[in-house]
Design a protein around this motif. Structure first.
Motif, PDB file in Angstrom:
ATOM      1  N   ILE A  70       0.634  -1.163   0.379  1.00 24.81           N
ATOM      2  CA  ILE A  70      -0.164   0.058  -0.074  1.00 24.81           C
ATOM      3  C   ILE A  70       0.707   1.069  -0.577  1.00 24.81           C
ATOM      4  O   ILE A  70       1.820   0.752   0.643  1.00 24.81           O
ATOM      5  N   LEU A  71       0.840   2.165  -0.958  1.00 27.60           N
ATOM      6  CA  LEU A  71       1.357   3.245  -0.990  1.00 27.60           C
ATOM      7  C   LEU A  71       0.718   4.438  -0.523  1.00 27.60           C
ATOM      8  O   LEU A  71      -0.620   4.173  -0.718  1.00 27.60           O
ATOM      9  N   LEU A 112      -3.790   2.272  -2.202  1.00 27.48           N
ATOM     10  CA  LEU A 112      -3.231   3.596  -2.377  1.00 27.48           C
ATOM     11  C   LEU A 112      -4.126   4.880  -1.177  1.00 27.48           C
ATOM     12  O   LEU A 112      -5.007   3.938  -1.115  1.00 27.48           O
ATOM     13  N   LEU A 113      -3.336   4.859  -0.770  1.00 27.26           N
ATOM     14  CA  LEU A 113      -3.731   5.844   0.898  1.00 27.26           C
ATOM     15  C   LEU A 113      -3.220   7.376   0.215  1.00 27.26           C
ATOM     16  O   LEU A 113      -2.116   8.028   0.315  1.00 27.26           O
ATOM     17  N   GLY A 114      -4.146   8.324   0.427  1.00 20.14           N
ATOM     18  CA  GLY A 114      -4.451   9.369   0.110  1.00 20.14           C
ATOM     19  C   GLY A 114      -5.056  10.776   1.306  1.00 20.14           C
ATOM     20  O   GLY A 114      -5.580   9.874   1.873  1.00 20.14           O
ATOM     21  N   THR A 115      -4.243  11.789   1.224  1.00 21.90           N
ATOM     22  CA  THR A 115      -4.455  12.581   2.040  1.00 21.90           C
ATOM     23  C   THR A 115      -4.338  13.665   1.210  1.00 21.90           C
ATOM     24  O   THR A 115      -3.476  14.072   1.113  1.00 21.90           O
ATOM     25  N   PHE A 125      -5.558  11.750  -9.622  1.00 15.51           N
ATOM     26  CA  PHE A 125      -4.382  11.645  -9.061  1.00 15.51           C
ATOM     27  C   PHE A 125      -4.397  10.236  -8.567  1.00 15.51           C
ATOM     28  O   PHE A 125      -3.157   9.356  -8.388  1.00 15.51           O
ATOM     29  N   GLU A 126      -5.622   8.970  -8.354  1.00 15.70           N
ATOM     30  CA  GLU A 126      -6.159   7.688  -8.812  1.00 15.70           C
ATOM     31  C   GLU A 126      -5.466   7.170  -9.858  1.00 15.70           C
ATOM     32  O   GLU A 126      -4.659   6.344  -9.621  1.00 15.70           O
ATOM     33  N   GLN A 127      -5.575   8.054 -10.563  1.00 19.76           N
ATOM     34  CA  GLN A 127      -5.226   7.463 -11.847  1.00 19.76           C
ATOM     35  C   GLN A 127      -3.776   7.135 -12.483  1.00 19.76           C
ATOM     36  O   GLN A 127      -3.116   6.075 -12.426  1.00 19.76           O
ATOM     37  N   VAL A 128      -2.716   8.129 -12.062  1.00 19.38           N
ATOM     38  CA  VAL A 128      -0.744   7.302 -11.532  1.00 19.38           C
ATOM     39  C   VAL A 128      -1.402   6.682 -10.794  1.00 19.38           C
ATOM     40  O   VAL A 128      -0.036   5.950 -11.879  1.00 19.38           O
ATOM     41  N   PHE A 129      -1.614   6.138 -10.083  1.00 23.74           N
ATOM     42  CA  PHE A 129      -0.950   4.596  -9.412  1.00 23.74           C
ATOM     43  C   PHE A 129      -1.971   3.564  -9.707  1.00 23.74           C
ATOM     44  O   PHE A 129      -1.318   2.839 -10.329  1.00 23.74           O
ATOM     45  N   GLN A 130      -3.115   3.433 -10.400  1.00 19.98           N
ATOM     46  CA  GLN A 130      -4.380   2.593 -10.730  1.00 19.98           C
ATOM     47  C   GLN A 130      -3.262   2.053 -12.564  1.00 19.98           C
ATOM     48  O   GLN A 130      -3.252   1.088 -12.361  1.00 19.98           O
ATOM     49  N   LEU A 131      -2.279   3.256 -13.141  1.00 18.62           N
ATOM     50  CA  LEU A 131      -1.434   3.023 -14.758  1.00 18.62           C
ATOM     51  C   LEU A 131      -0.798   2.119 -14.033  1.00 18.62           C
ATOM     52  O   LEU A 131      -0.112   1.344 -14.798  1.00 18.62           O
ATOM     53  N   LEU A 136       2.203  -2.644 -13.808  1.00 22.02           N
ATOM     54  CA  LEU A 136       3.421  -3.294 -13.583  1.00 22.02           C
ATOM     55  C   LEU A 136       2.989  -5.305 -13.057  1.00 22.02           C
ATOM     56  O   LEU A 136       3.628  -6.027 -12.500  1.00 22.02           O
ATOM     57  N   GLY A 137       1.603  -5.461 -13.290  1.00 23.68           N
ATOM     58  CA  GLY A 137       1.237  -6.215 -13.020  1.00 23.68           C
ATOM     59  C   GLY A 137       0.647  -6.695 -11.849  1.00 23.68           C
ATOM     60  O   GLY A 137       0.173  -7.914 -11.431  1.00 23.68           O
ATOM     61  N   MET A 138       0.192  -5.458 -11.243  1.00 24.77           N
ATOM     62  CA  MET A 138       0.194  -5.847  -9.778  1.00 24.77           C
ATOM     63  C   MET A 138      -1.379  -5.544  -9.953  1.00 24.77           C
ATOM     64  O   MET A 138      -2.163  -4.737 -10.086  1.00 24.77           O
ATOM     65  N   ALA A 139      -2.471  -6.352  -9.119  1.00 25.74           N
ATOM     66  CA  ALA A 139      -3.859  -6.189  -8.212  1.00 25.74           C
ATOM     67  C   ALA A 139      -3.864  -4.874  -7.525  1.00 25.74           C
ATOM     68  O   ALA A 139      -3.997  -4.945  -6.288  1.00 25.74           O
TER      69      ALA A 139
END
Length: 171
Positions: A70-71, A112-115, A125-131, A136-139
């Protein structure tokens, strides 16, 4: 079903700020470990890979021992913090040089955790991580965002924390 081991990687300008408080709240529910990127020396990505003596590879070997990564980052100008972005950029090392380590990311779950002070985070913001996780092939298991006008107030986020951790347990 065995319990998923989880690590939360906190990348914020403040080791004791709102993002760290959210990470602690989630970690207590998931029995997760927390890593504060401020405790490591991680140089920016370098196409010549002259940065191999920093802490990145040692840290990644530790991170890869967990099932879920979790980032956690504040949203600064609709993007991750600089320290989180540097960490993410360095994942390129695992795609170019340390490919055996990079391949291990494929079996991992991610979240992802964001504040931030916005009531709702910008979609970008979330899209950066989703992509990134998809590449990377991560779920990807989703994001928990906590709006914090000033300080993180745990009681204001109890229901969201409960729902988020329940959704992670369900997957």
């Amino acid at each position: 079903m065995s319990e998923t081991s989880t690590v939360i990687i906190v990348g914020s300008s403040r080791s004791t700020g709102n993002t760290a408080e959210l990470a602690i709240a989630i970690a207590s529910k998931l029995k997760a470990s927390i890593i504060d990127l401020n405790q490591y020396q991680i140089a920016p990505f370098d196409y010549e890979f002259r940065n191999r003596d920093d802490d990145f590879l040692t840290l990644m070997k530790q991170v890869l021992s967990f099932d879920r990564i979790i980032l956690a980052t504040p949203m600064y100008w609709y993007a991750p913090s600089a320290i989180m972005k540097t960490f993410m950029d360095r994942i390129s090392d695992l795609l170019k040089v340390e490919k055996d380590l990079g391949r291990q990311l494929r079996s991992k779950k991610a979240a992802l955790l964001g504040t931030g002070c916005d009531a709702i985070p910008a979609a970008c913001f979330e899209q950066v991580f989703q992509l990134t996780f998809a590449y990377l092939g991560m779920a990807y298991q989703g994001m928990l965002y906590a709006s914090c006008e000033k300080d993180f107030v745990h009681d204001q986020h109890l229901l969201a924390i409960e729902r988020f951790t329940e959704s992670l347990h369900a997957e």
